[in-house]
Design a protein around this motif. Sequence first.
Motif, PDB file in Angstrom:
ATOM      1  N   LEU A   1       3.141  77.313   7.584  1.00 26.46           N
ATOM      2  CA  LEU A   1       4.471  77.749   8.746  1.00 26.46           C
ATOM      3  C   LEU A   1       5.700  77.855   8.811  1.00 26.46           C
ATOM      4  CD1 LEU A   1       3.856  77.119  12.261  1.00 26.46           C
ATOM      5  CD2 LEU A   1       5.097  75.144  12.097  1.00 26.46           C
ATOM      6  N   ALA A   2       6.254  77.356   7.881  1.00 30.86           N
ATOM      7  CA  ALA A   2       7.886  77.443   7.411  1.00 30.86           C
ATOM      8  C   ALA A   2       7.777  78.464   6.805  1.00 30.86           C
ATOM      9  CB  ALA A   2       8.180  76.330   6.867  1.00 30.86           C
ATOM     10  N   ARG A   3       6.964  79.414   5.977  1.00 32.77           N
ATOM     11  CA  ARG A   3       6.630  80.083   5.422  1.00 32.77           C
ATOM     12  C   ARG A   3       6.759  81.090   6.643  1.00 32.77           C
ATOM     13  NH1 ARG A   3       6.039  82.254   0.216  1.00 32.77           N
ATOM     14  NH2 ARG A   3       5.954  80.110  -0.034  1.00 32.77           N
ATOM     15  N   LEU A   4       5.903  81.093   7.565  1.00 25.82           N
ATOM     16  CA  LEU A   4       5.499  81.479   8.669  1.00 25.82           C
ATOM     17  C   LEU A   4       7.237  82.307   9.247  1.00 25.82           C
ATOM     18  CD1 LEU A   4       1.654  80.610  10.241  1.00 25.82           C
ATOM     19  CD2 LEU A   4       2.532  83.806   8.908  1.00 25.82           C
ATOM     20  N   THR A   5       7.336  81.543   9.686  1.00 21.20           N
ATOM     21  CA  THR A   5       8.368  81.439  10.790  1.00 21.20           C
ATOM     22  C   THR A   5       9.671  82.478   9.536  1.00 21.20           C
ATOM     23  OG1 THR A   5       7.962  79.161  11.632  1.00 21.20           O
ATOM     24  CG2 THR A   5      10.517  80.590  11.441  1.00 21.20           C
ATOM     25  N   LEU A   6       9.659  82.561   8.525  1.00 25.06           N
ATOM     26  CA  LEU A   6      10.785  82.787   7.681  1.00 25.06           C
ATOM     27  C   LEU A   6      10.217  84.013   7.605  1.00 25.06           C
ATOM     28  CD1 LEU A   6      13.525  82.947   6.011  1.00 25.06           C
ATOM     29  CD2 LEU A   6      11.830  81.971   3.971  1.00 25.06           C
ATOM     30  N   LEU A   7       9.005  84.627   7.616  1.00 18.85           N
ATOM     31  CA  LEU A   7       8.918  85.705   7.494  1.00 18.85           C
ATOM     32  C   LEU A   7       8.477  86.907   8.422  1.00 18.85           C
ATOM     33  CD1 LEU A   7       5.069  87.042   5.802  1.00 18.85           C
ATOM     34  CD2 LEU A   7       6.250  87.974   8.292  1.00 18.85           C
ATOM     35  N   ALA A   8       8.782  85.767  10.008  1.00 22.23           N
ATOM     36  CA  ALA A   8       9.109  86.800  11.098  1.00 22.23           C
ATOM     37  C   ALA A   8      10.338  86.917  11.060  1.00 22.23           C
ATOM     38  CB  ALA A   8       7.846  85.487  11.828  1.00 22.23           C
ATOM     39  N   LEU A   9      10.785  85.771  11.249  1.00 20.14           N
ATOM     40  CA  LEU A   9      12.320  85.667  11.193  1.00 20.14           C
ATOM     41  C   LEU A   9      13.361  86.723   9.960  1.00 20.14           C
ATOM     42  CD1 LEU A   9      15.417  84.715  12.603  1.00 20.14           C
ATOM     43  CD2 LEU A   9      15.207  83.226  10.311  1.00 20.14           C
ATOM     44  N   THR A  10      12.942  86.565   8.962  1.00 18.01           N
ATOM     45  CA  THR A  10      13.365  88.073   8.561  1.00 18.01           C
ATOM     46  C   THR A  10      12.828  89.550   8.120  1.00 18.01           C
ATOM     47  OG1 THR A  10      11.489  87.400   6.595  1.00 18.01           O
ATOM     48  CG2 THR A  10      14.936  86.645   7.113  1.00 18.01           C
ATOM     49  N   GLY A  11      11.151  89.873   8.362  1.00 15.47           N
ATOM     50  CA  GLY A  11      10.889  91.385   8.345  1.00 15.47           C
ATOM     51  C   GLY A  11      10.329  91.512   9.110  1.00 15.47           C
ATOM     52  N   LEU A  12      10.796  90.788  10.187  1.00 14.30           N
ATOM     53  CA  LEU A  12      10.221  91.458  11.944  1.00 14.30           C
ATOM     54  C   LEU A  12      11.214  91.074  12.467  1.00 14.30           C
ATOM     55  CD1 LEU A  12       7.274  90.865  10.772  1.00 14.30           C
ATOM     56  CD2 LEU A  12       6.601  90.462  13.325  1.00 14.30           C
ATOM     57  N   ALA A  13      11.826  90.058  13.014  1.00 17.90           N
ATOM     58  CA  ALA A  13      12.815  90.191  14.354  1.00 17.90           C
ATOM     59  C   ALA A  13      14.590  90.960  13.347  1.00 17.90           C
ATOM     60  CB  ALA A  13      13.167  88.698  14.792  1.00 17.90           C
ATOM     61  N   LEU A  14      14.854  90.038  12.137  1.00 19.57           N
ATOM     62  CA  LEU A  14      15.996  90.240  11.844  1.00 19.57           C
ATOM     63  C   LEU A  14      16.153  91.630  11.313  1.00 19.57           C
ATOM     64  CD1 LEU A  14      19.130  89.213  11.317  1.00 19.57           C
ATOM     65  CD2 LEU A  14      17.948  88.337   9.679  1.00 19.57           C
ATOM     66  N   PHE A  15      14.740  92.615  10.596  1.00 22.33           N
ATOM     67  CA  PHE A  15      14.534  93.158  10.416  1.00 22.33           C
ATOM     68  C   PHE A  15      14.862  94.415  11.780  1.00 22.33           C
ATOM     69  CE2 PHE A  15      12.386  97.033  10.138  1.00 22.33           C
ATOM     70  CZ  PHE A  15      13.011  97.979   8.374  1.00 22.33           C
ATOM     71  N   ASN A  16      14.555  94.051  12.588  1.00 30.58           N
ATOM     72  CA  ASN A  16      14.976  95.262  13.247  1.00 30.58           C
ATOM     73  C   ASN A  16      15.755  95.064  14.396  1.00 30.58           C
ATOM     74  OD1 ASN A  16      11.977  96.724  14.457  1.00 30.58           O
ATOM     75  ND2 ASN A  16      11.639  94.843  13.645  1.00 30.58           N
ATOM     76  N   VAL A  17      16.852  93.898  14.136  1.00 27.02           N
ATOM     77  CA  VAL A  17      18.468  93.564  14.689  1.00 27.02           C
ATOM     78  C   VAL A  17      19.282  94.682  13.780  1.00 27.02           C
ATOM     79  CG1 VAL A  17      20.174  92.208  15.290  1.00 27.02           C
ATOM     80  CG2 VAL A  17      17.750  91.879  16.231  1.00 27.02           C
ATOM     81  N   LEU A  18      18.869  94.448  12.294  1.00 27.37           N
ATOM     82  CA  LEU A  18      19.930  94.999  11.447  1.00 27.37           C
ATOM     83  C   LEU A  18      20.030  96.204  11.013  1.00 27.37           C
ATOM     84  CD1 LEU A  18      19.611  92.708   8.250  1.00 27.37           C
ATOM     85  CD2 LEU A  18      21.442  92.536   9.924  1.00 27.37           C
ATOM     86  N   LEU A  19      18.566  96.396  11.696  1.00 21.08           N
ATOM     87  CA  LEU A  19      18.741  97.926  11.511  1.00 21.08           C
ATOM     88  C   LEU A  19      18.704  98.668  12.987  1.00 21.08           C
ATOM     89  CD1 LEU A  19      16.678 101.125  10.018  1.00 21.08           C
ATOM     90  CD2 LEU A  19      14.737  99.883  11.336  1.00 21.08           C
ATOM     91  N   ILE A  20      18.685  98.756  13.385  1.00 21.61           N
ATOM     92  CA  ILE A  20      19.549  99.146  15.038  1.00 21.61           C
ATOM     93  C   ILE A  20      21.641  99.414  14.552  1.00 21.61           C
ATOM     94  CG2 ILE A  20      20.230  98.493  17.238  1.00 21.61           C
ATOM     95  CD1 ILE A  20      17.004  97.547  17.279  1.00 21.61           C
ATOM     96  N   LEU A  21      21.572  97.798  14.645  1.00 20.68           N
ATOM     97  CA  LEU A  21      23.245  98.380  13.950  1.00 20.68           C
ATOM     98  C   LEU A  21      23.668  98.405  12.850  1.00 20.68           C
ATOM     99  CD1 LEU A  21      23.619  93.673  14.187  1.00 20.68           C
ATOM    100  CD2 LEU A  21      24.194  95.890  15.982  1.00 20.68           C
TER     101      LEU A  21
END
Length: 309
Positions: A68-88
């Motif tokens: 669950l910890a690894r899944l959360t880190l994956l979702a946070l970085t590979g999905l959510a944060l990636f999209n935010v950083l890409l847009i910025l």
Amino acid sequence: MKKPDLTGVLLAAVATMLVGGSVAAASLLGDYPILGGQGVRYAVAALLLAVILRLRHGRLPRPDLRDLARLTLLALTGLALFNVLLILATASTDPAAVGVVIGATPLVLAAAGPLLDGRRPTRRVIAAALVVVAGAAAAQGGPGTVTMTGLLLAVGALACESLFSLLAVPLLPRLGPVALSGYACSIAAVLLLATGVGTGGGDVFAVPTLAEAGALVYMAVATAVAFVCWYSSLQRLGVERAGLFAGLIPVSALVTTVAIGTGTAGPLRIAGTAVVASGLVFGLSPTRSAGRRHKREVAGRERVQAPGR
């Protein structure tokens, strides 16, 4: 190339082509709330994946605390944060320059994947990744105006894009591609929507136009299918060889934008596409040593099975 490898190749190609098409779809969401739109995208994708798992009569594997910890880190970085950083990043520097930086993903995976597995990177795959990265940069049209802020944001997006695959590798044997994709999308949707509500209040959601609704639906479906295909290809090809196909994303984006009339294909971009293809062929082709080893294995089996020996 053995049959599982060919299947992995097809799955990786489908995944990256769908992601590239999402780039063109995202261009229709410039006026739609970012966090709300991405959150809805991943929420719908998670529902679709749950339906797929149900239709396959599969049981949903339960992750332990470490998973669950690894899944959360994956979702946070590979999905959510990636999209935010890409847009910025694309807002502060030339999008083509951002694409060139993120296009280095095959090289990162070719080097980091084996190291995390306790192996030395393969020189052939590293060389193929360099060719693919160069071709992907050309397919982007070459870097434009670059700012330091945009460059740093793009590098952050590159790291997140790489973690999307690297963090998934140890989870795949226990969860499988469908459940892993569903968990990641669910967590990403919660993170994005919660952040949007906490920071934007009522501006998180908006009634989409027909074009925006179509883009959101396409991105949700493409996300569900692409994630399953990509994680399935990781199981079959390994992260370093599957990572080479990340070079197809700008190629797919180019083809899609040309098809819908929002982009053009010049000589440099066409040449870049050819270079990406040559890098893929080189990186996926079996080496001579592998071919000789396979022949020895076949000959050994024939001697064992031959009557009277």
